[in-house]
Scaffold this active site. Structure first.
Site, PDB file in Angstrom:
ATOM      1  N   ASP A 184      -0.723   5.118 -10.242  1.00  0.00           N
ATOM      2  CA  ASP A 184      -1.859   5.715  -9.573  1.00  0.00           C
ATOM      3  C   ASP A 184      -1.862   7.154 -10.110  1.00  0.00           C
ATOM      4  O   ASP A 184      -0.847   7.844 -10.036  1.00  0.00           O
ATOM      5  CB  ASP A 184      -1.575   5.676  -8.062  1.00  0.00           C
ATOM      6  CG  ASP A 184      -2.818   5.587  -7.213  1.00  0.00           C
ATOM      7  OD1 ASP A 184      -3.825   5.029  -7.673  1.00  0.00           O
ATOM      8  OD2 ASP A 184      -2.775   6.078  -6.060  1.00  0.00           O
ATOM      9  N   LYS A 216      -4.192   4.494 -13.685  1.00  0.00           N
ATOM     10  CA  LYS A 216      -5.447   4.048 -13.062  1.00  0.00           C
ATOM     11  C   LYS A 216      -5.949   5.062 -12.037  1.00  0.00           C
ATOM     12  O   LYS A 216      -5.194   5.924 -11.599  1.00  0.00           O
ATOM     13  CB  LYS A 216      -5.256   2.682 -12.401  1.00  0.00           C
ATOM     14  CG  LYS A 216      -4.283   2.706 -11.251  1.00  0.00           C
ATOM     15  CD  LYS A 216      -4.107   1.319 -10.678  1.00  0.00           C
ATOM     16  CE  LYS A 216      -3.215   1.328  -9.471  1.00  0.00           C
ATOM     17  NZ  LYS A 216      -3.719   2.182  -8.366  1.00  0.00           N
ATOM     18  N   HIS A 275      -9.168  14.517  -5.817  1.00  0.00           N
ATOM     19  CA  HIS A 275      -9.646  13.135  -5.946  1.00  0.00           C
ATOM     20  C   HIS A 275     -10.385  12.668  -4.684  1.00  0.00           C
ATOM     21  O   HIS A 275     -10.001  12.998  -3.560  1.00  0.00           O
ATOM     22  CB  HIS A 275      -8.461  12.199  -6.245  1.00  0.00           C
ATOM     23  CG  HIS A 275      -8.876  10.818  -6.601  1.00  0.00           C
ATOM     24  ND1 HIS A 275      -8.667   9.748  -5.764  1.00  0.00           N
ATOM     25  CD2 HIS A 275      -9.498  10.330  -7.700  1.00  0.00           C
ATOM     26  CE1 HIS A 275      -9.149   8.659  -6.341  1.00  0.00           C
ATOM     27  NE2 HIS A 275      -9.649   8.976  -7.515  1.00  0.00           N
ATOM     28  N   HIS A 308      -4.159  10.322 -10.054  1.00  0.00           N
ATOM     29  CA  HIS A 308      -5.361  11.012  -9.587  1.00  0.00           C
ATOM     30  C   HIS A 308      -5.421  12.470 -10.038  1.00  0.00           C
ATOM     31  O   HIS A 308      -4.415  13.182  -9.982  1.00  0.00           O
ATOM     32  CB  HIS A 308      -5.403  11.013  -8.058  1.00  0.00           C
ATOM     33  CG  HIS A 308      -5.373   9.655  -7.426  1.00  0.00           C
ATOM     34  ND1 HIS A 308      -6.123   8.600  -7.877  1.00  0.00           N
ATOM     35  CD2 HIS A 308      -4.672   9.178  -6.347  1.00  0.00           C
ATOM     36  CE1 HIS A 308      -5.898   7.543  -7.104  1.00  0.00           C
ATOM     37  NE2 HIS A 308      -5.009   7.860  -6.173  1.00  0.00           N
ATOM     38  N   ASP A 363       2.474   0.718  -9.325  1.00  0.00           N
ATOM     39  CA  ASP A 363       2.579   1.989  -8.578  1.00  0.00           C
ATOM     40  C   ASP A 363       3.934   2.262  -7.912  1.00  0.00           C
ATOM     41  O   ASP A 363       3.979   2.747  -6.764  1.00  0.00           O
ATOM     42  CB  ASP A 363       1.464   2.090  -7.523  1.00  0.00           C
ATOM     43  CG  ASP A 363       0.064   2.034  -8.146  1.00  0.00           C
ATOM     44  OD1 ASP A 363      -0.043   1.948  -9.380  1.00  0.00           O
ATOM     45  OD2 ASP A 363      -0.914   2.086  -7.383  1.00  0.00           O
ATOM     46  N   CYS A 410      -2.843  -1.704  -3.544  1.00  0.00           N
ATOM     47  CA  CYS A 410      -2.950  -1.836  -5.000  1.00  0.00           C
ATOM     48  C   CYS A 410      -2.352  -3.129  -5.551  1.00  0.00           C
ATOM     49  O   CYS A 410      -2.879  -3.695  -6.508  1.00  0.00           O
ATOM     50  CB  CYS A 410      -2.351  -0.615  -5.667  1.00  0.00           C
ATOM     51  SG  CYS A 410      -3.373   0.844  -5.345  1.00  0.00           S
ATOM     52  N   HIS A 412      -1.933  12.363  -2.980  1.00  0.00           N
ATOM     53  CA  HIS A 412      -0.806  11.598  -3.527  1.00  0.00           C
ATOM     54  C   HIS A 412      -1.039  11.329  -5.003  1.00  0.00           C
ATOM     55  O   HIS A 412      -2.178  11.328  -5.471  1.00  0.00           O
ATOM     56  CB  HIS A 412      -0.652  10.269  -2.775  1.00  0.00           C
ATOM     57  CG  HIS A 412      -1.823   9.355  -2.978  1.00  0.00           C
ATOM     58  ND1 HIS A 412      -3.014   9.496  -2.291  1.00  0.00           N
ATOM     59  CD2 HIS A 412      -2.016   8.311  -3.829  1.00  0.00           C
ATOM     60  CE1 HIS A 412      -3.871   8.576  -2.697  1.00  0.00           C
ATOM     61  NE2 HIS A 412      -3.300   7.839  -3.642  1.00  0.00           N
TER      62      HIS A 412
HETATM   63  C1  VGL Z   1      -2.298   2.940  -3.125  1.00  0.00           C
HETATM   64  C2  VGL Z   1      -3.340   3.904  -1.333  1.00  0.00           C
HETATM   65  C3  VGL Z   1      -3.909   4.848  -2.142  1.00  0.00           C
HETATM   66  C4  VGL Z   1      -1.376   1.881  -3.641  1.00  0.00           C
HETATM   67  C5  VGL Z   1      -2.852   3.885  -3.952  1.00  0.00           C
HETATM   68  O1  VGL Z   1      -0.795   2.064  -4.724  1.00  0.00           O
HETATM   69  O2  VGL Z   1      -1.227   0.845  -2.955  1.00  0.00           O
HETATM   70  N1  VGL Z   1      -2.554   2.954  -1.812  1.00  0.00           N
HETATM   71  N2  VGL Z   1      -3.658   4.833  -3.452  1.00  0.00           N
HETATM   72 ZN    ZN Z   2      -4.258   6.409  -4.747  1.00  0.00          ZN
END
Ligand code: VGL
Ligand code: ZN
Length: 219
Positions: free
Chosen positions: A61, A124, A67, A63, A22, A168, A98
């Site tokens: 990430d 993901k 989401h 979404h 990410d 993550c 995000h």
């Molecule tokens: C993440 C919060 C929400 C991450 C992803 O990549 O750590 N944190 N979505």
């Molecule tokens: Zn996320």
């Protein structure tokens, strides 16, 4: 904790792969929706580290709009509040919007060296009603294809880095252990959202046999 090191001259065999979790604008750019302090600082490091590996996976990430992890999808909720979710009774953190698919925030950081011809890009948390911190399974426990993708390449050891350590990155490392891999977390190529989160995740990783290692930059 066993602070092993590896350095510039290291080259890993095909049984080792690098998972870059990410490293997207929303986490790694100061203007991002969920900026992780110092997130951009790990980019040059990852750009060095990646050349030690034959298999490199960049997770995103990814979404859809609306989401379930977004505070805006829940009436009266604000980002960073928590929600006691459905029957599982597990409190989940709600986030600002995000990494929405096909937006700037969801793009990999522009300075990241990505070889689109050979690297694996793995999206993901793509379903509107399921979140997933881990790249190996969603929160309902359903496995993604990542384990199989790696196994097909003969990978048995995974090295994990990226953002954010306490979410993550940590969850992906923990699930990699469950999936049967030997797991190494590159301590200086990751950043946490919070200090407390960092402490807690460090303990869980340690308890579950994830090896912490440090990448030593050009000595
Ligand atoms: C993440 C919060 C929400 C991450 C992803 O990549 O750590 N944190 N979505
Ligand atoms: Zn996320």
């Amino acid at each position: 904790m066993n602070a092993n090191k590896f350095g510039r001259s290291e080259r890993f065999g095909k049984e080792c792969s690098l998972l870059v979790v990410d490293v997207q604008n929303d986490f790694a750019d100061k203007a991002g929706a969920l900026y992780v302090t110092g997130g951009e600082q790990i980019v040059p490091l990852i750009n060095e580290i990646r050349f030690a590996f034959q298999t490199v996976v960049f997770t995103k990430d990814w979404h859809p709009p609306g989401h379930i992890s977004f505070a805006s999808a829940h009436a009266g909720k604000r980002p960073f509040e928590s929600l006691c979710a459905d029957s599982s009774n597990v409190a989940r953190t709600l986030w600002p919007e995000h990494c929405v698919q096909n937006t700037w925030g969801a793009e990999l950081h522009p300075e990241l060296i990505v070889r689109y011809d050979i690297d694996i890009i793995f999206e993901k948390a793509t379903k509107v009603d399921k979140d997933s911190y881990s790249a190996f399974r969603d929160e309902a426990g359903e496995e993604t294809e990542l384990r199989e993708i790696l196994e097909k390449r003969g990978v048995s050891n995974v090295y994990v880095c990226g953002l954010a350590f306490d979410y993550c990155v940590g969850c992906t490392a923990l699930d990699a252990v469950k999936a049967g891999f030997e797991v190494f977390l590159i301590e200086n190529a990751t950043m946490p959202i919070s200090k407390e989160g960092r402490q807690q995740m460090m303990q869980r990783l340690h308890d579950n046999g994830v090896h912490m290692i440090t990448y030593a930059r050009s000595e």
